[in-house]
Design a protein around this motif. Structure first.
Motif, PDB file in Angstrom:
ATOM      1  N   SER A   1      -7.837 -19.104  48.306  1.00 60.39           N
ATOM      2  CA  SER A   1      -8.053 -17.715  47.908  1.00 60.39           C
ATOM      3  C   SER A   1      -8.507 -17.615  46.464  1.00 60.39           C
ATOM      4  N   LEU A   2      -8.549 -18.735  45.761  1.00 64.89           N
ATOM      5  CA  LEU A   2      -8.843 -18.644  44.326  1.00 64.89           C
ATOM      6  C   LEU A   2     -10.295 -18.268  44.049  1.00 64.89           C
ATOM      7  N   GLY A   3     -11.181 -18.573  45.002  1.00 67.26           N
ATOM      8  CA  GLY A   3     -12.567 -18.118  44.866  1.00 67.26           C
ATOM      9  C   GLY A   3     -13.329 -18.842  43.782  1.00 67.26           C
ATOM     10  N   ALA A   4     -14.480 -18.307  43.491  1.00 68.37           N
ATOM     11  CA  ALA A   4     -15.393 -18.972  42.555  1.00 68.37           C
ATOM     12  C   ALA A   4     -15.167 -18.495  41.121  1.00 68.37           C
ATOM     13  N   ALA A   5     -15.594 -19.331  40.205  1.00 66.32           N
ATOM     14  CA  ALA A   5     -15.388 -19.018  38.788  1.00 66.32           C
ATOM     15  C   ALA A   5     -16.252 -17.841  38.350  1.00 66.32           C
ATOM     16  N   ARG A   6     -15.719 -17.041  37.489  1.00 71.12           N
ATOM     17  CA  ARG A   6     -16.496 -15.941  36.902  1.00 71.12           C
ATOM     18  C   ARG A   6     -17.055 -16.414  35.563  1.00 71.12           C
ATOM     19  N   LYS A   7     -18.076 -15.798  35.182  1.00 73.13           N
ATOM     20  CA  LYS A   7     -18.609 -15.994  33.830  1.00 73.13           C
ATOM     21  C   LYS A   7     -19.091 -14.635  33.343  1.00 73.13           C
ATOM     22  N   THR A   8     -18.431 -14.114  32.374  1.00 76.10           N
ATOM     23  CA  THR A   8     -18.830 -12.808  31.863  1.00 76.10           C
ATOM     24  C   THR A   8     -19.008 -12.904  30.361  1.00 76.10           C
ATOM     25  N   PRO A   9     -20.198 -13.228  29.916  1.00 81.25           N
ATOM     26  CA  PRO A   9     -20.408 -13.267  28.472  1.00 81.25           C
ATOM     27  C   PRO A   9     -20.183 -11.882  27.875  1.00 81.25           C
ATOM     28  N   ALA A  10     -19.375 -11.847  26.820  1.00 82.42           N
ATOM     29  CA  ALA A  10     -19.035 -10.554  26.226  1.00 82.42           C
ATOM     30  C   ALA A  10     -20.263  -9.966  25.530  1.00 82.42           C
ATOM     31  N   ALA A  11     -20.517  -8.721  25.820  1.00 86.96           N
ATOM     32  CA  ALA A  11     -21.626  -8.031  25.157  1.00 86.96           C
ATOM     33  C   ALA A  11     -21.233  -7.727  23.709  1.00 86.96           C
ATOM     34  N   GLN A  12     -22.137  -7.937  22.820  1.00 85.59           N
ATOM     35  CA  GLN A  12     -21.855  -7.685  21.403  1.00 85.59           C
ATOM     36  C   GLN A  12     -22.593  -6.420  20.968  1.00 85.59           C
ATOM     37  N   ASP A  13     -21.886  -5.557  20.276  1.00 87.71           N
ATOM     38  CA  ASP A  13     -22.511  -4.353  19.762  1.00 87.71           C
ATOM     39  C   ASP A  13     -22.174  -4.268  18.288  1.00 87.71           C
ATOM     40  N   THR A  14     -22.908  -4.988  17.480  1.00 92.23           N
ATOM     41  CA  THR A  14     -22.538  -5.101  16.078  1.00 92.23           C
ATOM     42  C   THR A  14     -23.400  -4.191  15.218  1.00 92.23           C
ATOM     43  N   GLU A  15     -22.819  -3.830  14.104  1.00 92.93           N
ATOM     44  CA  GLU A  15     -23.495  -3.034  13.080  1.00 92.93           C
ATOM     45  C   GLU A  15     -24.639  -3.868  12.482  1.00 92.93           C
ATOM     46  N   THR A  16     -25.836  -3.344  12.560  1.00 89.37           N
ATOM     47  CA  THR A  16     -26.967  -4.159  12.102  1.00 89.37           C
ATOM     48  C   THR A  16     -27.554  -3.690  10.767  1.00 89.37           C
ATOM     49  N   VAL A  17     -27.013  -2.591  10.193  1.00 90.32           N
ATOM     50  CA  VAL A  17     -27.542  -2.124   8.913  1.00 90.32           C
ATOM     51  C   VAL A  17     -27.286  -3.186   7.848  1.00 90.32           C
TER      52      VAL A  17
ATOM     53  N   ALA B   1     -22.282  13.711   5.635  1.00 86.62           N
ATOM     54  CA  ALA B   1     -23.691  13.772   5.235  1.00 86.62           C
ATOM     55  C   ALA B   1     -23.928  12.874   4.027  1.00 86.62           C
ATOM     56  N   LEU B   2     -22.987  12.871   3.080  1.00 88.08           N
ATOM     57  CA  LEU B   2     -23.142  12.020   1.891  1.00 88.08           C
ATOM     58  C   LEU B   2     -23.152  10.542   2.287  1.00 88.08           C
ATOM     59  N   VAL B   3     -22.256  10.179   3.173  1.00 81.69           N
ATOM     60  CA  VAL B   3     -22.183   8.785   3.614  1.00 81.69           C
ATOM     61  C   VAL B   3     -23.478   8.401   4.339  1.00 81.69           C
ATOM     62  N   GLN B   4     -23.964   9.286   5.198  1.00 82.66           N
ATOM     63  CA  GLN B   4     -25.190   9.006   5.951  1.00 82.66           C
ATOM     64  C   GLN B   4     -26.407   8.873   5.048  1.00 82.66           C
ATOM     65  N   LYS B   5     -26.508   9.803   4.078  1.00 83.91           N
ATOM     66  CA  LYS B   5     -27.661   9.744   3.164  1.00 83.91           C
ATOM     67  C   LYS B   5     -27.611   8.473   2.311  1.00 83.91           C
ATOM     68  N   ALA B   6     -26.420   8.081   1.905  1.00 81.55           N
ATOM     69  CA  ALA B   6     -26.288   6.832   1.138  1.00 81.55           C
ATOM     70  C   ALA B   6     -26.695   5.648   2.006  1.00 81.55           C
ATOM     71  N   LYS B   7     -26.303   5.690   3.268  1.00 78.00           N
ATOM     72  CA  LYS B   7     -26.642   4.609   4.199  1.00 78.00           C
ATOM     73  C   LYS B   7     -28.165   4.483   4.341  1.00 78.00           C
ATOM     74  N   ALA B   8     -28.853   5.603   4.368  1.00 71.02           N
ATOM     75  CA  ALA B   8     -30.310   5.572   4.477  1.00 71.02           C
ATOM     76  C   ALA B   8     -30.928   4.871   3.263  1.00 71.02           C
ATOM     77  N   ARG B   9     -30.207   4.899   2.138  1.00 67.57           N
ATOM     78  CA  ARG B   9     -30.672   4.167   0.944  1.00 67.57           C
ATOM     79  C   ARG B   9     -30.016   2.783   0.852  1.00 67.57           C
ATOM     80  N   GLN B  10     -29.375   2.374   1.907  1.00 68.20           N
ATOM     81  CA  GLN B  10     -28.729   1.045   1.985  1.00 68.20           C
ATOM     82  C   GLN B  10     -27.574   0.886   0.988  1.00 68.20           C
ATOM     83  N   VAL B  11     -26.881   1.996   0.746  1.00 68.12           N
ATOM     84  CA  VAL B  11     -25.677   1.916  -0.079  1.00 68.12           C
ATOM     85  C   VAL B  11     -24.506   2.328   0.809  1.00 68.12           C
TER      86      VAL B  11
END
Lengths: 467, 467
Positions: free
Chosen positions: B87-103, B410-420
């Motif tokens: 009943s143990l069946g076949a092995a699974r393989k589930t590579p974890a999806a990564q959703d990382t901050e790319t800024v 809004a301040l945080v977002q605008k700073a992020k647009a300037r990469q700060v």
């Protein structure tokens, strides 16, 4: 106005402003100033003390910052209203009394610790120097909360290769000791779970569950390990086992029992198996027994491992492998816990594994511990006739039962009188078995040298021979 | 009888017996053998495969040890009854999806981390080499569960001298990070307690209490810190505070408020204060603010400190000072938790403190961080007119409020647009304040260089200037 009768000393190590600050603070705390009382102006006080006004200003600033004084614009400095400060009373000093064990043992059959002569100091030192010579910014940053990714990759490869564990590096969480991993697991599962522990078993488990307010049940063993019937009856939904080398009995759980456990876990979604693979690196006949985790196809096994036996308990490195379904929950709920192993050490260990030192060290230690175990078995057979040995040829301890129902506590005491430390198995029972404790003894052999082992057993013989 | 159609390969890396063992095991697991089926005799199989009987014997032994086969005396080897294995069946393989901050940020005003150029690598390296060159048996043993005693003595002297903390080395417990210390405290107090946390405050506190199933209440602040009236109303009996430099507002708790807290704690036996002194080493005008613990005469304050700000968060060293009454309970209930800091690192740190490196490093860093803070304040005054600064000249961050009720997100977002990268204060509220979030920003300055600071603020100016 209370008079400030301080004599500032330029010879003192403390700057003048600090002497003045400390003096005024003490006077305020002792009640010599009343609340709202005005302090002398900077000019007055500087003249009276023979110091500069800057000195007084610095002291007053500090007292304002700490809240002992308040500054009123164009008026001066006043004692803050500090109701209750007088009630604080005098400082206590209570040196803690020490009541330590003073027996000096010649030989200690501890099951903790490793062979002291064999730590791979040369390689460890070389890699440590390499890592700290690199001026690496990673050494200054909070790293991945689950642990240094290349180290997790190295551990995953090792586990796959040596323990038949099937996992990705993402499933690995590095921590300090089984007790920290179990705390994480308890929090991961949340409340309401009931844990089953082996009886006898690793003595910290019940303490950890108790301390974390988690319910647990003691489940008795048979020759194959934890009894499935008793597990079902216990009402537990998470079971903790040591299938490769049961602690402390030293028995191996056969695959039939492993499958029973996996099937038990598969019956309900909230059932899990915690596999503690604490000393599985060492098996002295045939291959190591593969992990239970490697049989699991249902994401039901949490695998725990550590370097305490294979390297050194002082490194404080352990790891767990979470099945995929629990991994997502871990990352959501517990990723704020930062891996407690310092980055330097994680990097050293990663290189130690990747460059093949770990495998070589394990092979060397396996040979050495095999010889120690053989020496211990031979000495017991020769000097303690009638003693029954139990436990597979594996791990770093075995169990011993003396003939004639000899009492465990008496055996331990008599050995102590000969300065040999041994351990009764009863301490590993979280619950007294129905038939009473079996009067078994646990003998660890990792820390004794091959020469010491027969000498220690000879002392046991002398200790236990009839008077 | 199922035919064994294996071709053993001498060219393979795996020994012959392992190949045979793996083959039979796979066949049993896949159901090719029925239960209780008899296997070929050693002689038969060795002849069929062209290998020695020893090879077959070794494979059979391993399969017996693992429980796949059972050996019956004078009869041979049989497949064990392994119900459920199919009943143990076949092995699974589930590579974890990564959703990382790319800024990619040019500048990050993080309040975590330290100055990267200033870690005392030379001294640390020298001491590390010293320690690991000593072939010291202590490096292989599980040490004192509360931490290496000479290190605890060094920390006690440092705390006494620099923070006004009054304690013996016995009262000190070394661990890895505030989160581990708090877990110990929660277990020390047992269940049924209610913790008060500062709102806003250190964001991990609520997570830790929640995760450990401990009740907590968020208590609002005024200009002097946690409001005593709100504390009394909260029903909490243990309060967590950052009096030297409140996180995140940066304010200092005046002595009057400290006394109020001590008196509050003195009213009932189960009341305690947890003082988190996380960055108190750094004060840039006058002396450091002494600890609240030093005022305590009733054994009511648990003092927490860490080396994350003063040395590096990657060292993972923190400590707590337990008052005498709690110390006895700790040793009775929690001494089974072993200090998670590796012995090597504890020894290096002990020498680092005892040889004066720590104090010199702190003095150097205090000067450097003072210059960074001054550069940040000057840049803000010049380039962001109207911005209100808050927080005492201390620690490694300050808070900023832009004029005109500018929206935090809004301040945080605008700073992020300037990469700060900057951080809104709202994330540090465990509960939304009645008046809404104040649109404050937190700017850490430890990781940026003095040259980078005006450039980063200039980008903030560009990001925020009217379109």
């Amino acid at each position: 106005m209370n008079e400030i009768t301080l004599r500032l000393s330029k010879a003192s190590a403390a700057p003048l402003f600090e002497q003045l600050y400390a003096y005024i603070k003490k006077e305020i705390k002792s009640g010599s100033f009343s609340k709202n009382e005005k302090l002398p102006s900077k000019r007055q006080l500087a003249a009276a003390l023979g110091c500069s006004q800057n000195t007084v200003q610095a002291a007053y600033n500090q007292l304002v910052a700490e809240g002992y004084l308040v500054s009123r614009a164009k008026s001066g400095y006043y004692v803050a209203p500090l109701d209750g400060i007088l009630s604080l009373g005098a400082a206590r000093k209570t040196p803690a009394a020490q009541d330590t064990e003073t027996v000096r043992y010649l030989y200690d059959f501890s099951h903790q610790g490793v062979d002291f002569e064999s730590f791979p100091f040369a390689a460890w030192r070389k890699l440590t120097k390499e890592v700290i010579n690199e001026y690496d910014r990673d050494l200054l940053k909070t790293g991945d909360p689950k642990g240094y990714p290349p180290l997790r990759a190295g551990i995953a490869r090792y586990l796959h290769h040596s323990r038949g564990v099937s996992c990705t590096p993402e499933q690995i969480i590095i921590s300090s000791g089984t007790e920290f991993l179990l705390q994480l697991l308890i929090q991961l599962f949340g409340g309401g779970d009931v844990y089953a522990i082996e009886n006898p078993g690793y003595e910290k488990l019940s303490m950890i569950f108790k301390s974390n307010r988690a319910s647990y049940r003691s489940v008795p063993l048979d020759a194959h390990g934890l009894r499935p019937g008793a597990l079902s009856e216990s009402g537990a939904n998470i079971v903790c086992v040591t299938p490769s080398h049961q602690f402390p009995t030293g028995r191996i759980m056969p695959v039939s029992r492993r499958i029973q456990l996996l099937n038990w876990a598969g019956e309900k979604p909230d059932r899990y198996i915690v596999e503690d693979d604490y000393d599985s690196e060492f098996r002295y006949s045939g291959r190591p027994i593969p992990s239970l985790q490697g049989l699991d196809q249902g994401g039901k096994v949490i695998y725990l491992g550590a370097l305490s036996k294979s390297m050194s308990p002082a490194l404080r490195v352990s790891y767990m492998v979470l099945p995929e379904p629990l991994l997502a929950a871990y990352e959501e709920k517990l990723n704020f816990y930062i891996c407690p192993v310092p980055t330097i050490e994680q990097k050293v260990l990663q290189r130690f594994i990747d460059e093949g030192h770990f495998e070589r060290h394990l092979n060397r230690m396996r040979n050495l511990y095999r010889l120690k175990r053989e020496a211990l078995v031979a000495a017991i057979r020769e000097m303690l006739p009638g003693a029954e040995l139990d436990g597979a040829p594996a791990g770093l301890h075995l169990t011993l039962r003396m003939p004639g129902g000899a009492d465990e506590a008496a055996l331990v005491q008599k050995a102590k009188a000969r300065q040999v430390r041994i351990y009764g198995l009863s301490r590993y029972y979280s619950e007294r078995p129905e038939a009473g404790y079996p009067n078994d003894l646990l003998l660890g052999f990792a820390t004794l040298s091959i020469d010491e082992i027969p000498k220690a057993v000879d002392l046991l013989r002398k200790a236990w021979e009839n008077p």
